[in-house]
Write an enzyme that holds these catalytic residues in place. Structure first.
Site, short mmCIF file in Angstrom:
data_model
loop_
_atom_site.label_atom_id
_atom_site.label_comp_id
_atom_site.label_asym_id
_atom_site.label_seq_id
_atom_site.Cartn_x
_atom_site.Cartn_y
_atom_site.Cartn_z
N TYR A 148 0.85 -1.19 0.00
CA TYR A 148 0.00 0.00 0.00
C TYR A 148 0.89 1.24 0.00
CZ TYR A 148 -4.26 2.65 1.44
OH TYR A 148 -5.34 3.50 1.51
N CYS A 149 0.69 2.12 -0.97
CA CYS A 149 1.37 3.41 -1.05
C CYS A 149 2.90 3.21 -1.04
CB CYS A 149 0.90 4.32 0.09
SG CYS A 149 1.46 6.03 -0.02
N VAL A 150 3.61 3.85 -0.10
CA VAL A 150 5.07 3.77 -0.08
C VAL A 150 5.56 2.35 0.11
CG1 VAL A 150 5.13 4.34 2.37
CG2 VAL A 150 7.16 4.70 1.02
N GLY A 166 4.12 -0.17 -1.21
CA GLY A 166 4.02 -0.75 -2.55
C GLY A 166 5.22 -0.38 -3.41
#
Length: 596
Positions: free
Chosen positions: A329-331, A333
């Site tokens: 998720y986000c960073v 990822g």
């Protein structure tokens, strides 16, 4: 009635008619008491701040933002408002209704000006129109400035928009009719309550969006049953209790961003992605990152990548399986993509059967307004703020809030401080304010190498754990989710994953933004998602042929997971937390998520 008053029935002396706008002695006494109480509150706060001067807190502690000149000026102006407020309200009340224009049918739809007096009262209508003209002129002038490159122009436009939002007359008590009416109705108690809220926030160094006592992690938030079965100095690994007789043979490991607490994916039973995934038959593991402190001053990207590999290997060994499904998720990822590139270069790509990216970026050319915070001036400030080896999470919260200042800053200034409203018991807002500290060295490296220099998409430009990485070597099947209204990881930026990965890819565009676009349970029946041609040459081509489906995208994702490997196994033995070779350390959600 005459100027001299009105005679009584017996022809006696004239009796003065009462003036409806003149405060009664009781009102005058009450308002004097209100102002005295306000002054006492500010005095006690100032004395408390003075006492804390003896502390060894760092110069840039957010709880000492009251010391800066801007805040001091705000406080001085607030004190003047208290002294002048009653006179202003009395004069405003004298405006005769016969002079009030009707509401303009073509008035702009701006919820800041929803109160009828912004159009019905000539004084406030003039204030609103003047503000609109001035703010429009400010933005237009900024756009027409000559001699600016694209980056400088973007910074100027962002600053102008932020200034326009800050200067809105709705943000001041004496020019906001709703605030004035509330103050009159409550005889000043709403302003006192708002002042109490403001001083509490100044003391803690963070704008509050929600009642911080309404939730307790592990009690009424982050409650999906599970156990911590593994921990390091950087993270804890949670395994959740199965709820189905059989489970997918391939387990799921979730890597949330370390910028926030993991329980955005486990807010409550109705919203929890974790609980829902367990109910679909997945054996779910969640990484809970440790909030940084001085002991983590030397932590860098390699350490987070090593942690992701460690979590994957721990799960594989515990369940005796060759590979896992992974979500980033986000960073996290972004980091998971680097991990996959490293594993591919080392010949270990089969450790991950599939990868899912929630609003993640690898190519930062189109990363949006966050790129405004990576110039030399900001990086120098960041170094000062991180003197202890870590960045206080309240600074990051302030940065993210500033990207949507009208909604996440000024809306709450008005509601909390000026109107004195009670804080809402909203779990998402509680999570948003539950900040996490960041390792200073790695945070700066992330901003420079990725956001500023965009090195991740240059083959072999970056080396992790001694291995040069090339995203083109990633052939793992990938599910890429983006939010149509995402202001943290813009849609166009997330799409770039489609250009840099070499394996089979499925792109899904979800309605809403960075959080609500991800956390959208099927039972809520909200939003929509779009699927289309995964071989499209561009985002525009994908959108042109995409098909819209109402509701949550989660069922589409679990169908995709089943397509990758639909094998099942009984939910027993090591599939139950604590019953395998990894014994339970403590109940979920664990210690790390509770550390501040």
């Amino acid at each position: 009635m005459s100027d001299a008053g009105e005679k009584d029935k017996n022809g006696g002396a004239a009796v003065e008619a009462p003036n409806p706008f003149l405060p009664s002695p009781d009102d005058m006494q009450h308002w004097a008491s209100v102002m005295a109480r306000a002054q006492q509150m500010m005095l006690e706060f100032a004395l408390g701040q003075a006492d804390e001067e003896k502390d060894a807190r760092p110069l840039f502690d957010p709880a000492r933002w009251i010391d800066n000149p801007t805040t001091q000026l705000w406080a001085e102006q607030g004190a003047k408002m208290w002294e002048q407020g009653v006179h202003f309200w009395s004069s405003l009340a004298a405006i005769q209704p016969s002079f009030m224009p009707s509401a303009a049918a073509d008035a702009p739809k701006d919820r800041r000006f929803a109160d009828p007096d912004w159009t019905a009262n000539p004084a406030f209508a003039l204030i609103r129109q003047t503000y609109g003209l001035l703010s429009d002129q400010l933005l237009e002038t900024t756009r027409q400035l000559q001699g600016l490159d694209a980056d400088a122009r973007a910074k100027m436009e962002f600053a102008a928009k932020s200034m326009a939002d800050a200067l809105s007359p709705t943000n001041l008590a004496v020019t906001n009719p709703e605030v004035i009416k509330r103050a009159v109705e409550t005889r000043g108690e709403s302003l006192l309550k708002g002042l109490r809220h403001m001083l509490a926030d100044l003391a803690r160094g963070q704008l509050s969006h929600v009642d911080k006592n309404a939730f307790k992690v592990g009690v009424n938030i982050a409650t999906t049953p599970g156990k911590v079965i593994h921990e390091t100095d950087l993270y804890q690994l949670i395994q959740y209790e199965p709820t189905t007789k059989d489970v997918f043979t391939v387990p799921l490991v979730i890597f949330p961003p370390w910028i926030n607490r993991f329980y955005i994916l486990d807010l409550n039973p109705a919203k929890s992605f974790v609980r829902w995934a367990v109910e679909q038959g997945l054996t779910v593991f969640m990484v809970s990152w440790k909030s940084a402190d001085a002991s983590m001053k030397d932590v860098v990207w390699d350490d987070y990548i090593a942690a992701q590999v460690d979590a994957i290997d721990t799960v594989r060994d515990l369940l005796d399986v060759p590979h896992v499904h992974a979500i980033g998720y986000c960073v996290a990822g972004t980091t998971l993509a680097a991990t996959l590139a490293m594993l591919a270069a080392q010949g270990d790509a089969d450790k991950v059967r599939s990868v899912t990216f929630f609003t993640a970026q690898v190519d930062f050319e189109l990363a949006g307004e966050l790129k405004l915070f990576v110039d030399d001036g900001y990086l120098a400030l960041l170094q000062q703020l991180s003197a202890g080896g870590f960045l206080d999470g309240r600074y990051m919260a302030a940065t993210f809030n500033s990207l949507r200042g009208r909604d996440l800053i000024w809306n709450y200034v008005v509601s909390n401080y000026l109107l004195g409203n009670d804080y809402p018991p909203f779990d998402l807002l509680y999570w948003n304010g539950d900040t996490t500290n960041l390792p200073a060295k790695w945070h700066r490296q992330y901003l420079v190498d990725l956001y500023r220099d965009n090195r991740m998409v240059i083959p072999n430009s970056l080396t992790v754990m001694g291995t040069p990485i090339d995203l083109k070597k990633i052939t793992t099947p990938a599910y890429i989710q983006a939010g149509r209204e995402d202001h943290i990881a813009p849609l166009a930026s997330v799409w770039r994953l489609m250009d840099h990965l070499s394996g089979p890819k499925t792109f899904l565009l979800a309605g809403s933004g960075h959080i609500a676009g991800v956390v959208n349970p099927p039972a809520a029946g909200k939003y929509q998602y779009w699927t289309g041609d995964n071989d499209a040459a561009s985002l525009a081509e994908f959108e042109a042929s995409a098909t819209e489906t109402k509701g949550s995208w989660w069922p589409h994702w679990i169908g995709w997971i089943a397509d990758q490997d639909g094998g099942k196994t009984p939910a027993k033995g090591a599939r139950v937390p604590g019953r395998g070779k990894k014994k339970a350390i403590e109940d979920a959600p664990g210690r790390y998520v509770k550390q501040r």
